[in-house]
Each structure stands twice: as C-alpha cells, then as structure tokens.
Scaffold this active site. Structure first.
Site, PDB file in Angstrom:
ATOM      1  N   GLY A 121       0.860  -1.341   0.204  1.00 22.55           N
ATOM      2  CA  GLY A 121      -0.008  -0.079  -0.050  1.00 22.55           C
ATOM      3  C   GLY A 121       0.888   1.170   0.140  1.00 22.55           C
ATOM      4  O   GLY A 121       2.026   1.132   0.236  1.00 22.55           O
TER       5      GLY A 121
ATOM      6  N   GLN B 282       2.823  10.010   1.273  1.00 26.73           N
ATOM      7  CA  GLN B 282       4.115   9.542   1.388  1.00 26.73           C
ATOM      8  C   GLN B 282       5.026   9.946   0.150  1.00 26.73           C
ATOM      9  O   GLN B 282       6.368   9.754   0.201  1.00 26.73           O
ATOM     10  CB  GLN B 282       4.348   7.914   1.373  1.00 26.73           C
ATOM     11  CG  GLN B 282       3.808   7.247   2.687  1.00 26.73           C
ATOM     12  CD  GLN B 282       3.712   5.943   2.579  1.00 26.73           C
ATOM     13  OE1 GLN B 282       2.459   5.448   1.930  1.00 26.73           O
ATOM     14  NE2 GLN B 282       4.500   5.157   3.094  1.00 26.73           N
TER      15      GLN B 282
ATOM     16  N   CYS C  25       6.503  -0.364   6.797  1.00 27.48           N
ATOM     17  CA  CYS C  25       5.837   0.996   6.199  1.00 27.48           C
ATOM     18  C   CYS C  25       7.129   1.386   5.379  1.00 27.48           C
ATOM     19  O   CYS C  25       8.403   1.404   5.750  1.00 27.48           O
ATOM     20  CB  CYS C  25       5.621   1.855   7.054  1.00 27.48           C
ATOM     21  SG  CYS C  25       4.824   3.529   6.423  1.00 27.48           S
ATOM     22  N   LEU C  26       6.714   1.816   4.318  1.00 29.20           N
ATOM     23  CA  LEU C  26       7.820   2.136   3.436  1.00 29.20           C
ATOM     24  C   LEU C  26       8.541   3.484   3.744  1.00 29.20           C
ATOM     25  O   LEU C  26       9.613   3.813   3.526  1.00 29.20           O
ATOM     26  CB  LEU C  26       7.334   2.225   1.919  1.00 29.20           C
ATOM     27  CG  LEU C  26       6.900   0.973   0.980  1.00 29.20           C
ATOM     28  CD1 LEU C  26       6.197   1.414  -0.040  1.00 29.20           C
ATOM     29  CD2 LEU C  26       7.868   0.100   0.896  1.00 29.20           C
TER      30      LEU C  26
ATOM     31  N   HIS D 275      -4.065   1.377   7.655  1.00 32.37           N
ATOM     32  CA  HIS D 275      -2.707   1.961   7.735  1.00 32.37           C
ATOM     33  C   HIS D 275      -2.428   3.190   6.687  1.00 32.37           C
ATOM     34  O   HIS D 275      -2.099   4.060   6.997  1.00 32.37           O
ATOM     35  CB  HIS D 275      -1.640   0.840   7.420  1.00 32.37           C
ATOM     36  CG  HIS D 275      -0.330   1.214   7.283  1.00 32.37           C
ATOM     37  ND1 HIS D 275       0.719   0.708   8.109  1.00 32.37           N
ATOM     38  CD2 HIS D 275       0.138   2.068   6.423  1.00 32.37           C
ATOM     39  CE1 HIS D 275       1.838   1.184   7.669  1.00 32.37           C
ATOM     40  NE2 HIS D 275       1.683   1.909   6.606  1.00 32.37           N
ATOM     41  N   GLU D 276      -3.118   2.878   5.460  1.00 31.06           N
ATOM     42  CA  GLU D 276      -2.919   3.980   4.556  1.00 31.06           C
ATOM     43  C   GLU D 276      -3.711   5.106   4.906  1.00 31.06           C
ATOM     44  O   GLU D 276      -3.292   6.427   4.382  1.00 31.06           O
ATOM     45  CB  GLU D 276      -3.191   3.506   2.993  1.00 31.06           C
ATOM     46  CG  GLU D 276      -2.380   2.149   2.553  1.00 31.06           C
ATOM     47  CD  GLU D 276      -0.793   2.455   3.050  1.00 31.06           C
ATOM     48  OE1 GLU D 276      -0.473   3.456   2.423  1.00 31.06           O
ATOM     49  OE2 GLU D 276      -0.224   1.242   3.007  1.00 31.06           O
TER      50      GLU D 276
ATOM     51  N   HIS E 222      -1.972   7.583   7.046  1.00 33.16           N
ATOM     52  CA  HIS E 222      -1.061   8.348   6.480  1.00 33.16           C
ATOM     53  C   HIS E 222      -1.696   9.771   6.153  1.00 33.16           C
ATOM     54  O   HIS E 222      -1.131  10.425   6.105  1.00 33.16           O
ATOM     55  CB  HIS E 222      -0.553   7.792   5.484  1.00 33.16           C
ATOM     56  CG  HIS E 222       0.498   6.694   5.445  1.00 33.16           C
ATOM     57  ND1 HIS E 222       1.984   7.091   6.210  1.00 33.16           N
ATOM     58  CD2 HIS E 222       0.953   5.515   5.330  1.00 33.16           C
ATOM     59  CE1 HIS E 222       2.627   6.207   6.381  1.00 33.16           C
ATOM     60  NE2 HIS E 222       2.028   5.189   5.712  1.00 33.16           N
TER      61      HIS E 222
HETATM   62 NI    NI Z   1       3.003   3.176   5.591  1.00 34.15          NI
END
Ligand code: NI
Length: 185
Positions: free
Chosen positions: A46, A51, A93-94, A135-136, A139
């Site tokens: 995701g 981000q 998480c990226l 989660h997304e 963000h």
């Molecule tokens: Ni993330």
C-alpha cells in the site's frame, strides 16, 4: 507514470493532514498511476499520496488474491464508516524501512470512497486488506503505525529504526570506501 521517491520518517511532510480531492480528474489519475508504480517497485502492499509529499486524500493498495494475482485498488477521499472487532497485525511501512511492529486495528471495516472514475464506491474488508486500508488512511491524517503503539513501544521501535538506518549508512560508506580498490584490481 513514474516511480517517485518515498518520504521516510522523520520528514515533516509525513505529518501533514491531507485534503479531500474536489474532483477526480486527470491529475488525480496520474497521481494514482505514480502511486501504483512506486508501490509495486518498492515493493509494498500500500502507499498513500502523503508518502510522495502530495497532500491529497488518495491511497492505493494491492493485497493480491489467493492465487497471487494483482488486485489493484485506489481509494480517493476514503472514509471508514463501519468498524467491527479488533485484530493484531505485524505492520511495516515504506516510510519506516527495515522495522516492523504489531499494531491493533479494527478486524472488519466498511469504507466509502471514490474510484479512479470519480464514482462513489462502498467496500467491506477484513484481514490484511482491512489492516492495509486503515494503515494507508492513517497516513492521510499524518499518522504512522508507530503512532498507534504505546508510548514506550513507540520509542523502542523508533530507536530500532534509527539503529537500522545508522547500520545501513555505515555499510554504504564502507562500500564506497572499498569501491576504488575493487575497480583498480
Ligand atoms: Ni505506511
């Protein structure tokens, strides 16, 4: 379409609260394409516009089907309208590469959103897909999964992140230092 740089903690842009998209136009569709390209390249399950430093309420995800086939899903202006139960899931998480932690989330959710054609949609999700959507969407409110942890666990997780980052930086520096010798031999 392009692979773009993913911001990593503690970049202040990750803490911004994103705005609703007024209209799903070609610029939003181009952003969705970039999000998918960047997410699949990473690879990740995701990615949120936040981000990439874009403060719009757009996220993409792909938790794959049972056969491992792609199931790309883009949510514009996504909003969770129903929640049920709790689930503990180990998340990464990226924007916090190299670490994971167990986070408590709602086990089943219903989310309303606009698709890439601007059409209103309603989706029920559970398991990984429900976790990923939560989660997304977090963000977009400037929240990372570590912000869902208790104070001490959050601190320990971020310390671990700092250690992993320092180790990787040291390895890169060492690689750079021996590179000229390698090329000379
Ligand atoms: Ni993330």
């Amino acid at each position: 379409m392009a692979i773009r740089e993913v911001l990593t903690w503690p970049d202040a842009r990750l803490l911004e609260v994103a705005s609703d998209v007024p209209r799903v136009d070609d610029a939003v569709r181009a952003l969705i394409d970039d999000l998918f390209d960047t997410m699949y390249d990473a690879p990740g399950v995701g990615l949120a516009a936040t981000q990439l430093g874009v403060p719009w309420r757009v996220v993409v995800l792909d938790t794959r089907d049972e056969a491992g086939q792609k199931t790309p899903l883009a949510l514009v202006n996504g909003r969770i309208v129903e929640r049920e139960g709790t689930i503990l899931w180990r998340e990464g998480c990226l924007s916090l590469p190299g670490i994971t932690a167990e986070v408590e989330r709602s086990a089943r959710i219903t989310v309303e959103y606009l698709d890439r054609d601007g059409q209103p949609q309603r989706l029920e999700a559970e398991g990984l897909k429900a976790v990923c959507i939560q989660h997304e969407l977090d963000h977009l409110d400037g929240q990372l999964y570590v912000d869902r942890l208790g104070r001490l666990e959050r601190k320990a997780t971020l310390l671990e992140y700092a250690e992993v980052q320092a180790e990787e930086a040291a390895e890169r520096a060492a690689d750079d230092a021996i590179a000229p010798q390698r090329s000379a031999s």
